[in-house]
Design an enzyme around this catalytic site. Structure first.
Site, PDB file in Angstrom:
ATOM      1  N   ASP A 219       0.845  -1.201   0.000  1.00 42.51           N
ATOM      2  CA  ASP A 219       0.000   0.000   0.000  1.00 42.51           C
ATOM      3  C   ASP A 219       0.881   1.252   0.000  1.00 42.51           C
ATOM      4  O   ASP A 219       1.733   1.413   0.883  1.00 42.51           O
ATOM      5  CB  ASP A 219      -0.846  -0.018   1.283  1.00 42.51           C
ATOM      6  CG  ASP A 219      -2.246   0.498   1.063  1.00 42.51           C
ATOM      7  OD1 ASP A 219      -2.567   0.915  -0.055  1.00 42.51           O
ATOM      8  OD2 ASP A 219      -3.025   0.463   2.046  1.00 42.51           O
TER       9      ASP A 219
ATOM     10  N   GLU B 290     -14.392   0.295  -1.208  1.00 42.31           N
ATOM     11  CA  GLU B 290     -14.573   0.264   0.248  1.00 42.31           C
ATOM     12  C   GLU B 290     -15.818   1.037   0.677  1.00 42.31           C
ATOM     13  O   GLU B 290     -15.995   2.212   0.311  1.00 42.31           O
ATOM     14  CB  GLU B 290     -13.320   0.839   0.941  1.00 42.31           C
ATOM     15  CG  GLU B 290     -13.437   0.825   2.472  1.00 42.31           C
ATOM     16  CD  GLU B 290     -12.130   1.027   3.218  1.00 42.31           C
ATOM     17  OE1 GLU B 290     -11.061   1.041   2.576  1.00 42.31           O
ATOM     18  OE2 GLU B 290     -12.197   1.149   4.456  1.00 42.31           O
TER      19      GLU B 290
END
Ligand code: KIV
Length: 298
Positions: A98, A196
């Protein structure tokens, strides 16, 4: 359907390391993709052994491991440290590193250098947050031959701009905007996109609109795959912590670990640890020489 660890491993035909192109090709398949976060070698061994397709070394490490309130505190060097630990477990699953906040916001050069740091640490792909406004960053990283995973919907690095951890895409315009972001990221070349905290209908529209897999977290079942945070699914959380509704807990490991350590504390205090079997003993001959008759008590 019954499951076993072996069956999970067979389901993704554990022959070779998983690659970004192999993940992209799964858009056509009918077995949903599975991604779980991990931040160190033991957690990487656990999730890889369980048969996941991808391990996300998420910037959620800031919150679930390092104790920060949000993900904004970790740097590229922090992320490289954790990616390295995961990669040293030599997982078969694709390791996705990430990119943290401010690692791809400043310039193209900076973005590519930061992505390269995660690849040199052992990532096979990187993830970044944001839609159309991140297309330059995506292209710069792809030009350096590094696969990129997108992430839209609730993007925790935008916590201050979004005003909190809230479900996104609830209004018509916002839902349309998410679809446009996903299409732009897919056209730019992302091999998968995390969705998300969006309503399931929005996730379905996005999933049906793009030729790359969507990986949902709090986005319902109409995605091409699902991701959860390791500590959430294993129940590593303070007892007063209310997990978001999309978290399914498969264990209560914080409780189990506390109980185990409490047993150790009690054993030490009761002088029942260590036992003779847990002790290295001197030979009788040496004990005699030191005048420690009876040192090898059982
Ligand atoms: O950092 C992370 O764990 C993530 C997941 C929530 C997708 O980005």
């Amino acid at each position: 359907m019954p499951w076993t660890v072996e069956a999970n491993q067979m389901a993704n035909s554990r022959t070779a390391a998983v690659t970004a192109p192999a993940i992209l090709a799964r858009k056509q398949g009918d077995i949903p993709l599975v991604m779980v976060t991990a931040y160190d070698a033991p957690s990487a061994r656990v999730v890889d052994g369980a048969g996941v397709d991808m391990i996300l070394v998420g910037d959620s490490v800031a919150m679930v491991v390092l104790g920060y309130e949000n993900t904004l505190q970790v740097t590229t060097d922090d992320m490289a440290h954790h990616v390295g630990a995961v990669a040293r477990a030599r997982p078969r699953a694709l390791v996705v590193g990430d990119l943290p906040w401010m690692s791809y916001h400043v310039s193209r050069d900076d973005t590519v250098r930061n992505a390269a740091k995660l690849v040199r640490a052992g990532a096979g792909a990187v993830k970044l947050e944001g839609g159309r406004k991140r297309i330059d960053a995506v292209q710069a990283i792809l030009d350096a031959e590094i696969p990129v995973m997108g992430h839209i919907g609730l993007t925790p690095q935008s916590i201050h701009a979004l005003g909190g951890f809230k479900v996104q895409g609830k209004q018509l315009d916002a839902a349309r905007s998410l679809v446009e972001d996903a299409v732009a990221l897919a056209e730019a070349g992302c091999f998968a996109i995390v969705l998300e905290c969006v309503p399931d209908g929005v996730a379905r529209m996005v999933t049906d609109s793009i030729p790359v897999p969507t990986i949902g977290i709090g986005a319902g079942r109409h995605c091409d795959g699902q991701v959860l945070v390791y500590h959430d699914l294993l129940g590593f959380a303070a007892p007063d912590h209310r997990a978001p509704k999309f978290v399914r807990r498969y264990a209560s490991q914080e409780l189990e670990a506390t109980e185990a350590v409490a047993r150790f504390v009690a054993d030490v205090r009761a002088a029942s640890f260590p036992s003779s079997d847990e002790t290295y003993h001197m030979t009788d001959q040496m004990a005699d020489a030191f005048g420690l008759y009876g040192a090898t008590v059982t």
